[in-house]
Design a protein around this motif. Structure first.
Motif, short mmCIF file in Angstrom:
data_model
loop_
_atom_site.label_atom_id
_atom_site.label_comp_id
_atom_site.label_asym_id
_atom_site.label_seq_id
_atom_site.Cartn_x
_atom_site.Cartn_y
_atom_site.Cartn_z
N GLN A 191 -6.49 -10.71 -2.01
CA GLN A 191 -7.51 -9.68 -2.08
C GLN A 191 -6.95 -8.40 -2.70
O GLN A 191 -5.78 -8.10 -2.49
CB GLN A 191 -8.08 -9.37 -0.70
N PRO A 192 -7.78 -7.71 -3.47
CA PRO A 192 -7.32 -6.41 -3.92
C PRO A 192 -7.30 -5.47 -2.74
O PRO A 192 -7.99 -5.70 -1.75
CB PRO A 192 -8.39 -5.98 -4.92
N VAL A 193 -6.50 -4.45 -2.82
CA VAL A 193 -6.47 -3.48 -1.73
C VAL A 193 -7.82 -2.78 -1.65
O VAL A 193 -8.45 -2.52 -2.68
CB VAL A 193 -5.34 -2.49 -1.96
N ASP A 231 -11.52 2.78 2.26
CA ASP A 231 -10.37 3.67 2.12
C ASP A 231 -10.77 5.11 1.83
O ASP A 231 -11.75 5.36 1.16
CB ASP A 231 -9.48 3.20 0.97
N ARG A 278 -4.78 11.64 1.42
CA ARG A 278 -3.68 11.17 2.27
C ARG A 278 -2.47 12.04 2.04
O ARG A 278 -2.30 12.60 0.96
CB ARG A 278 -3.33 9.74 1.90
N PRO A 332 3.57 10.37 -0.03
CA PRO A 332 4.64 9.60 0.62
C PRO A 332 5.95 10.38 0.67
O PRO A 332 6.29 11.09 -0.28
CB PRO A 332 4.77 8.34 -0.27
N LEU A 342 8.97 1.44 0.15
CA LEU A 342 8.12 0.81 -0.85
C LEU A 342 8.95 0.12 -1.92
O LEU A 342 8.64 -1.00 -2.34
CB LEU A 342 7.22 1.88 -1.49
N PHE A 362 10.34 -3.05 -0.54
CA PHE A 362 9.25 -4.02 -0.40
C PHE A 362 8.91 -4.65 -1.76
O PHE A 362 8.82 -5.87 -1.90
CB PHE A 362 8.02 -3.31 0.19
N VAL A 363 8.75 -3.80 -2.78
CA VAL A 363 8.39 -4.29 -4.12
C VAL A 363 9.52 -5.14 -4.68
O VAL A 363 9.27 -6.18 -5.30
CB VAL A 363 8.05 -3.10 -5.05
N PHE A 407 -3.83 2.23 -14.77
CA PHE A 407 -3.87 3.15 -13.64
C PHE A 407 -2.43 3.45 -13.21
O PHE A 407 -1.50 2.86 -13.72
CB PHE A 407 -4.71 2.59 -12.49
N PHE A 466 0.94 3.69 6.81
CA PHE A 466 1.41 2.89 5.68
C PHE A 466 0.41 2.88 4.52
O PHE A 466 0.46 2.01 3.67
CB PHE A 466 1.67 1.45 6.13
N SER A 467 -0.50 3.83 4.52
CA SER A 467 -1.53 3.81 3.46
C SER A 467 -0.93 4.04 2.08
O SER A 467 -1.56 3.75 1.08
CB SER A 467 -2.63 4.83 3.76
N PHE A 468 0.32 4.55 2.02
CA PHE A 468 0.97 4.75 0.72
C PHE A 468 1.26 3.42 0.02
O PHE A 468 1.63 3.41 -1.15
CB PHE A 468 2.26 5.56 0.89
N MET A 469 1.11 2.30 0.75
CA MET A 469 1.42 1.00 0.14
C MET A 469 0.29 0.46 -0.73
O MET A 469 0.45 -0.57 -1.41
CB MET A 469 1.70 -0.04 1.24
N GLY A 470 -0.87 1.15 -0.72
CA GLY A 470 -2.07 0.62 -1.38
C GLY A 470 -1.86 0.12 -2.79
O GLY A 470 -2.16 -1.04 -3.10
N ARG A 471 -1.34 0.98 -3.65
CA ARG A 471 -1.21 0.60 -5.07
C ARG A 471 -0.22 -0.54 -5.27
O ARG A 471 -0.43 -1.43 -6.08
CB ARG A 471 -0.79 1.80 -5.89
N ALA A 472 0.88 -0.48 -4.52
CA ALA A 472 1.90 -1.52 -4.66
C ALA A 472 1.32 -2.87 -4.24
O ALA A 472 1.54 -3.89 -4.91
CB ALA A 472 3.12 -1.18 -3.81
N LEU A 473 0.55 -2.87 -3.16
CA LEU A 473 -0.07 -4.11 -2.71
C LEU A 473 -1.05 -4.64 -3.75
O LEU A 473 -1.13 -5.84 -3.99
CB LEU A 473 -0.78 -3.90 -1.37
N MET A 474 -1.81 -3.72 -4.35
CA MET A 474 -2.78 -4.15 -5.36
C MET A 474 -2.07 -4.79 -6.55
O MET A 474 -2.47 -5.85 -7.02
CB MET A 474 -3.61 -2.96 -5.82
N GLY A 522 2.92 -6.97 4.35
CA GLY A 522 2.59 -5.65 3.81
C GLY A 522 1.10 -5.33 4.00
O GLY A 522 0.75 -4.21 4.39
N TYR A 523 0.26 -6.32 3.75
CA TYR A 523 -1.18 -6.11 3.95
C TYR A 523 -1.46 -5.78 5.43
O TYR A 523 -2.30 -4.93 5.73
CB TYR A 523 -1.96 -7.38 3.57
N TYR A 561 -0.50 -2.28 6.16
CA TYR A 561 -1.45 -1.38 5.48
C TYR A 561 -2.79 -1.31 6.23
O TYR A 561 -3.27 -0.22 6.55
CB TYR A 561 -1.65 -1.89 4.05
#
Lengths: 301, 235
Positions: A2-4, A10, A16, A19, A27, A30-31, A89, B147-155, B189-190, B193
């Protein structure tokens, strides 16, 4: 997968906290773990089929550029103004001006945006549909041209040839990009896919095209509200005389009145404008009114 | 139920009792969704498992059709679940999503239940999923970390994973344990998030959509943990 935020819940960007260094470190790890495992999986064996993953992503990025160029070229061909192009983006990498158009190049080219404005209202509906269709259309044309050049039976059959796999990856990326964009969907952000845009175009109210046409003028007047509310109000009233149905102008008038301390009058005028809106635009207009009412009822921070 | 309508009522800013009730309802619905999914999977595996598995793994583009169908149905269900208009529509969305997820899980569960000579595979995957989910959830609730900063990375990683799955099906190669391991980390991660969004950002009153978000992450986690357990069993 799923997309975020497929759920549209959100909070908007910027609401927000940024970070921290620790967040950025987390992050990065994780990546690196997920991306590293993906990479090891792909390179476990170097075969044309596995390398197709890399070709696919490379072509997807290039096709995003081609897709947006398709929209922009179609807009220019029917005489519409292209005011802005956004490619991808994430962090902005550059802002070149190409053919008099501001182009914003972002880090991840998997989505894009082209902002256009009609020159006149006549024929706006079919021109709008054509501009929407041009993005996926150019991708489908390219896929068809590649398939014809390589041979339709070759392109649809498994192959060990690197050249064929490259061509197949290009066609797959083009078909996926065009196919997804042609699904008639409204995204949680309120934006529509090209498919939905094509379907909606014949039924789009005239006022929407008027708003697109005078978008830059509205933007200038909106920016003036804080510094010169009286001047902005006069600007909006002049626009209103020419385009009485454009909701954004009514919002501008309401904001200018509110800035002048005439809050009740602002609410009343916007309420009246909403009630006179085209039924197709009514839900959006109601939402705009509610948002405005809530914004003026909040104490200043 | 759009964010705009509730932006002043985000969980973190709601009254303590409202926030506690929202969290309770979210996890109650998540539990219900997981139980319903388990019951549906059991019913589907025992009654139509062979047919669904035969279709899914029957070669050609069948698996891609199933995945595409799931994504499309899932998309529609998600939109229903987030609609603020009617409570019935939100529940219908959650229900349809759970049903679609159960159908998608059926082939893998059928293989695990009937074609592998190890009855412990599914329970092991279930316990591991619960443990990982419980651990990650507890860590968010205890630390209150956002952990909302993970949004873009997760996408981006989600997009990468989708591309990998698509290309592997179209070009006919299989993704192994390393990919499953990556997906377990991604699903984790999801969970971080979505859980932190439940705690800090989701609007109170959006418990159906919030539970659907968490459920989708749990189902993803279970799917790839099951794949990993199965692959270790084969080794």
């Amino acid at each position: 997968m799923q997309p975020v935020d497929p759920f549209g819940l959100d909070p908007p960007e910027g609401s927000r906290p940024p970070p921290s260094r620790g967040d950025k470190g987390f992050l990065l790890v994780f990546v690196l773990i997920v991306g590293g495992l993906f990479a090891v999986e792909i390179f476990r064996e170097v075969t044309p089929a596995r390398m197709a993953v890399l070709f696919f992503f490379a072509f997807y990025g290039l096709l995003t550029v081609l897709h947006e160029a398709g929209h922009a070229l179609a807009a220019a061909a029917v005489g519409w103004r292209v005011s802005r192009v956004q490619l991808g983006f994430g962090p902005t990498l550059g802002r070149p001006t190409i053919g008099g158009v501001d182009v914003e190049i972002r880090a991840f080219p998997i989505v894009g945006l082209v902002q256009v404005a009609p020159d006149r209202i006549e024929g706006a509906r079919w021109k709008n549909a054509l501009i929407y269709a041009a993005g996926p259309g150019i991708e489908l044309l390219l896929a068809a041209a590649v398939a014809t050049a390589v041979g339709w039976s070759t392109i649809t059959s498994p192959s060990e040839s690197w050249a064929v796999v490259v061509a197949q990856s290009l066609c797959l990326a083009a078909l996926l990009g065009a196919g997804f964009n042609l699904l008639p969907l409204t995204l949680p952000s309120g934006q529509v896919t090209d498919g939905m845009g094509i379907l909606r175009s014949p039924f789009t109210p005239r006022a929407v095209f008027e708003a697109m046409m005078i978008g830059p003028e509205i933007e200038v007047a909106m920016k003036d509200i804080e510094a010169d509310p009286r001047g902005a109000l006069a600007g909006f009233e002049a626009l209103h005389a020419r385009h009485p149905q454009v909701l954004l102008i009514h919002l501008g008038i309401a904001r200018a009145l509110e800035a002048l301390g005439r809050r009740e009058e602002a609410l009343l005028r916007l309420r009246q404008a909403v009630q006179e809106t085209d039924p197709d635009e009514r839900p959006e207009a109601e939402a705009l009114y509610i948002a405005f009412r809530e914004s003026v009822s909040k104490p200043a921070r | 139920m759009s964010y705009a309508a509730f932006q002043d009522r985000a969980a973190a800013y709601a009254a303590e009792n409202e926030r506690a009730e929202f969290i309770r309802l979210t996890y109650l619905h998540l539990g219900g969704a997981v139980l319903a999914c388990a019951a549906l999977c059991y019913a589907l595996v025992t009654t139509a498992g062979e047919t669904i598995t035969g279709f899914a793994f029957g070669g050609g583009m069948n698996w891609l059709i199933m995945l595409g169908g799931f994504m499309l149905v899932g998309w529609i269900a998600e939109r229903w679940a987030q609609s603020g208009g009617s409570q019935g529509k939100q529940y219908l969305g959650l229900g349809v999503y759970v049903l679609a997820q159960s159908i998608l899980l059926t082939p893998l569960l059928y293989v695990a239940a009937y074609l592998l000579d190890d009855p412990a595979v599914i329970p092991t995957a279930g316990v591991l999923t619960l443990t990982v989910f419980g651990g990650l959830t507890a860590s968010v609730f205890i630390t209150k970390k956002d952990f909302s900063f993970m949004g873009r990375a997760l996408m981006l990683l989600g997009f990468g994973a989708m591309g990998l799955i698509l290309v592997s099906i179209v070009f006919g190669f299989s993704l192994g344990a390393l990919f499953s391991a990556a997906m377990v980390v991604l699903a984790g991660g999801y969970i971080l998030y979505y859980t932190s969004n439940v705690l800090h950002h989701y609007p109170v009153g959006a418990h159906v959509a919030a539970s659907l978000a968490l459920f989708s992450a749990v189902a993803l986690l279970f799917w790839y943990i099951l794949q990993l357990v199965m692959s270790f069993g084969r080794d």
